[in-house]
Scaffold this motif. Structure first.
Motif, short mmCIF file in Angstrom:
data_model
loop_
_atom_site.label_atom_id
_atom_site.label_comp_id
_atom_site.label_asym_id
_atom_site.label_seq_id
_atom_site.Cartn_x
_atom_site.Cartn_y
_atom_site.Cartn_z
N LEU A 62 33.16 -12.84 64.01
CA LEU A 62 33.22 -11.80 65.04
C LEU A 62 32.56 -10.51 64.55
N VAL A 63 32.81 -10.13 63.30
CA VAL A 63 32.20 -8.92 62.74
C VAL A 63 30.68 -9.05 62.69
N GLN A 64 30.18 -10.23 62.28
CA GLN A 64 28.72 -10.43 62.16
C GLN A 64 28.04 -10.40 63.54
N VAL A 65 28.64 -11.09 64.50
CA VAL A 65 28.04 -11.15 65.84
C VAL A 65 28.13 -9.79 66.52
N ARG A 66 29.22 -9.09 66.30
CA ARG A 66 29.36 -7.74 66.86
C ARG A 66 28.29 -6.82 66.29
N ALA A 67 27.99 -6.97 64.99
CA ALA A 67 26.96 -6.14 64.36
C ALA A 67 25.57 -6.42 64.94
N ALA A 68 25.37 -7.63 65.45
CA ALA A 68 24.09 -7.99 66.08
C ALA A 68 24.13 -7.74 67.59
N ARG A 69 25.12 -6.97 68.05
CA ARG A 69 25.27 -6.61 69.47
C ARG A 69 25.40 -7.85 70.34
N PHE A 70 26.11 -8.87 69.79
CA PHE A 70 26.44 -10.11 70.48
C PHE A 70 25.20 -10.94 70.85
N ASN A 71 24.13 -10.73 70.09
CA ASN A 71 22.96 -11.60 70.15
C ASN A 71 23.14 -12.64 69.04
N VAL A 72 23.65 -13.83 69.39
CA VAL A 72 23.99 -14.83 68.38
C VAL A 72 22.76 -15.31 67.63
N ILE A 73 21.62 -15.42 68.33
CA ILE A 73 20.37 -15.84 67.66
C ILE A 73 19.99 -14.85 66.58
N GLU A 74 20.08 -13.56 66.92
CA GLU A 74 19.73 -12.52 65.95
C GLU A 74 20.73 -12.51 64.79
N ALA A 75 22.03 -12.72 65.09
CA ALA A 75 23.03 -12.77 64.03
C ALA A 75 22.73 -13.91 63.05
N ALA A 76 22.38 -15.09 63.59
CA ALA A 76 22.05 -16.23 62.73
C ALA A 76 20.83 -15.93 61.87
N ARG A 77 19.84 -15.27 62.45
CA ARG A 77 18.61 -14.95 61.72
C ARG A 77 18.91 -13.98 60.56
N LEU A 78 19.72 -12.98 60.83
CA LEU A 78 20.08 -12.00 59.79
C LEU A 78 20.86 -12.66 58.66
N LEU A 79 21.77 -13.57 59.04
CA LEU A 79 22.58 -14.25 58.02
C LEU A 79 21.71 -15.18 57.17
N GLN A 80 20.74 -15.85 57.81
CA GLN A 80 19.83 -16.71 57.05
C GLN A 80 19.01 -15.90 56.06
#
Length: 610
Positions: free
Chosen positions: A494-512
């Motif tokens: 939830l913290v990671q996806v919230r940091a990406a403004r609920f753009n799950v694709i962008e959250a995954a890219r940042l985590l990768q």
């Protein structure tokens, strides 16, 4: 030293490339549609509608053999007078002709050899302009017929070729599904295939046992969960076809085992199985690894060397981490997949290859295509049939069978007796989210096996000590699970996806990106992040006592993001309201990570009361 010769590539006409791309896209969508079919009627419905859309046909119908070898109408579309269950007279002579002919036009010269009674009935009663046999190694399973095109132009040879491919998909789907649902009392004819064996209700563990008995190469797929059962059924369905397969899933889930199963279940089982890890080979050597080279082709090429494509002739080539392949090489790979021919590096001689390609990736290739890091035409060529291998947290009931299987193998290698463990050890392991999947479980089991050599027993204290030794003194994740059955991973997501403004694709890219830089990241796959977000939405719905607006504010964390979050929370609440029974609820939320079961039930009750 010989210099490397660069040969001009043949350029495929743009129209032909577009046609190939459209054809692969159509097969890909048809294959994905058929995955959800549960019985013969659903297979027929889905393949007829897919085929009509692809070819622009006015009507379509599918006949399937019953248990007495009679061909009955299972589904029709655009035919007012056709009735489900009516029989099509197919003699032994007609059956042999259909098996040899494949797809054909009813007004073509070849159709003149079809018995007149059958041809007349197809044309007059079912408005058939083209037809295709649906068959496998055991004979004629059925027949698909389609009316004239509503789009401009008649059926061409490429339509018939595409129809043959669609019929192959239909045949595999029919062979791996029952004629009707096992718990359904109606239907045209009795259940067949693996599902016919045994009586009464049974769970996925028994179905997997029967599937492994019928298909021994699946023995390596250890577990008893519904998620594994679905994956194994998909492997059985695609294995006998000539199509490429893309295996997706996180690192450590067992994609190479799935590739071995496809090879073992196919007609190529007696041929070689070659593996190329596209992520571990230097970029300047991967072309040689795939296609081979001749002496002097480059510095260090002191002798001729065969590549993986040549070594895998009449077998299977497994391309692991295909998403890591450089773009220039992707173009050459596409050419080889299309033509079945290649040259060694530095050689003029063309080599014909008969190779079935199975690829795997832990990346979201669709996102890679959008980011221009992966070729779209190669994406469609590889994803004619795509299978997602689920992570261990989505099949946590497989953890104990996997642990026992791994333990047995490791103890045999060390020459020691199998060790026992206390019940609270299994309970603790079941609370872990296993971000490293089966590979992480294997490493932990190896350490436990070494520790158990003294007395053949593992306690909870032993488990905790082994964990801390493997993780630089870090407390085990199950040490505080009593306060939160969902664990801490959902909150982290939830913290990671919230940091990406609920753009799950962008959250995954940042985590990768963080993971590649060496940081410890438990999850990077977009689909896994999405599933945990659903779990956290359910949790916050419970905390808000079913109030959708309050839960959305809690998920968003700030007013600015509320407009983006509210529709998603509302969608979860609507799904909860749509479920009228527990089985329905489990089916809708089948991909929910382990640990959210109780939260799901409470959320359902709270939302239903509002």
């Amino acid at each position: 030293m010989s210099r490397r010769i660069r040969l001009p590539e043949l350029v495929e006409p743009p129209q032909e490339s577009q046609r190939r791309l459209a054809e692969l896209s159509s097969l890909y969508e048809a294959a994905r549609t058929l995955l959800g079919a549960r019985n013969h009627a659903q297979v027929a419905s889905r393949v007829i509608h897919s085929s009509m859309g692809v070819m622009g046909a006015r009507s379509g119908a599918m006949f399937v053999a019953d248990d007495r070898g009679r061909y009955r109408l299972v589904h029709s579309s655009g035919l007012d007078d056709a009735e489900r269950g009516e029989m099509l007279p197919i003699t032994a002579q007609a059956r042999e002709w259909l098996l040899c002919e494949g797809a054909f036009a009813t007004d073509g010269a070849s159709a003149a050899r079809l018995p007149g009674e059958l041809r007349d009935r197809l044309v007059e009663h079912y408005d058939a302009a083209v037809a295709v046999a649906v068959s496998d190694a055991h004979g004629l399973l059925g027949l698909m017929v389609f009316g004239p095109r509503v789009l401009p132009g008649d059926y061409e040879d490429e339509h018939l070729a595409l129809l043959d491919s669609l019929a192959s998909l239909a045949a595999q789907a029919l062979a791996t599904r029952p004629a009707r649902d096992p718990d359904h009392s109606g239907g045209l004819y009795p259940t067949d295939g693996v599902a016919r064996r045994g009586a009464g209700p049974r769970g996925p563990a028994r179905d997997l046992e029967l599937l492994r008995e019928a298909h021994p190469p699946l023995q390596a797929m250890v577990g008893e969960s519904a998620a594994l059962l679905e994956t194994c059924r998909e492997l059985v369905a695609v294995a006998p076809t000539p199509f490429p397969v893309l295996l997706t899933g996180e690192s450590g889930v067992g994609k190479e085992l799935a590739a071995h199963a496809i090879h073992g279940l196919s007609e190529r089982a007696e041929g070689p199985f070659e593996v190329v890890d596209c992520g571990s080979i230097p970029r300047d050597l991967i072309e040689s690894e795939l296609f081979g080279h001749v002496r002097g082709a480059f510095t260090g090429a002191h002798r001729d060397r065969r590549g993986a494509f040549e070594l895998a002739h009449r077998g299977t080539l497994f391309l692991d981490e295909i998403g890591e392949m450089p773009l220039p090489l992707q173009k050459r790979l596409l050419r080889v997949l299309q033509e079945g021919r290649f040259r060694r590096v530095g050689d003029e001689r063309v080599i014909d290859g008969d190779v079935r390609v199975v690829a795997a990736t832990n990346r979201d290739l669709r996102a890679e295509v959008d980011a221009k890091r992966f070729r779209e035409d190669l994406y469609y060529r590889l994803t004619v049939f795509s299978i997602r291998v689920p992570p261990l947290r989505e099949r946590i009931e497989d953890m104990v069978p996997l642990l026992r299987h791994i333990q047995t193998r490791q103890c045999k290698e060390l020459g020691v007796k199998a060790w026992e463990m206390d019940a609270d050890v299994i309970g603790a392991l079941g609370e872990h989210s296993w971000p490293g999947n089966i590979r992480e479980l294997t490493n932990l089991c190896a350490a436990l096996t070494v520790r158990a050599r003294q007395d053949g027993h593992i306690t909870r204290e032993d488990l905790d000590q082994v964990w801390r030794r493997q993780h630089a003194g870090e407390d085990p994740p199950w040490s505080g699970t009593s306060r939160a059955p969902r664990g801490r991973l959902g909150e982290w997501v939830l913290v990671q996806v919230r940091a990406a403004r609920f753009n799950v694709i962008e959250a995954a890219r940042l985590l990768q990106r963080r993971k590649r830089s060496g940081q410890a990241v438990p999850l990077t796959e977009r689909s896994a992040l999405s599933y945990y977000m659903i779990g956290e939405t359910l949790r916050l719905l419970v905390e808000a006592e079913g109030d959708t607006a309050a839960a959305a504010r809690a998920v968003a964390g700030c007013e600015e993001l509320l407009p983006r979050v509210l529709p998603r929370v509302q969608k979860v609440a609507d799904a909860l309201r749509a479920a009228h029974a527990e089985d329905e609820l489990k089916h809708i939320f089948v991909k929910l990570p382990a640990g959210y079961e109780e939260i799901l039930q409470r959320a359902h009750r709270l939302v239903a009361r509002r």
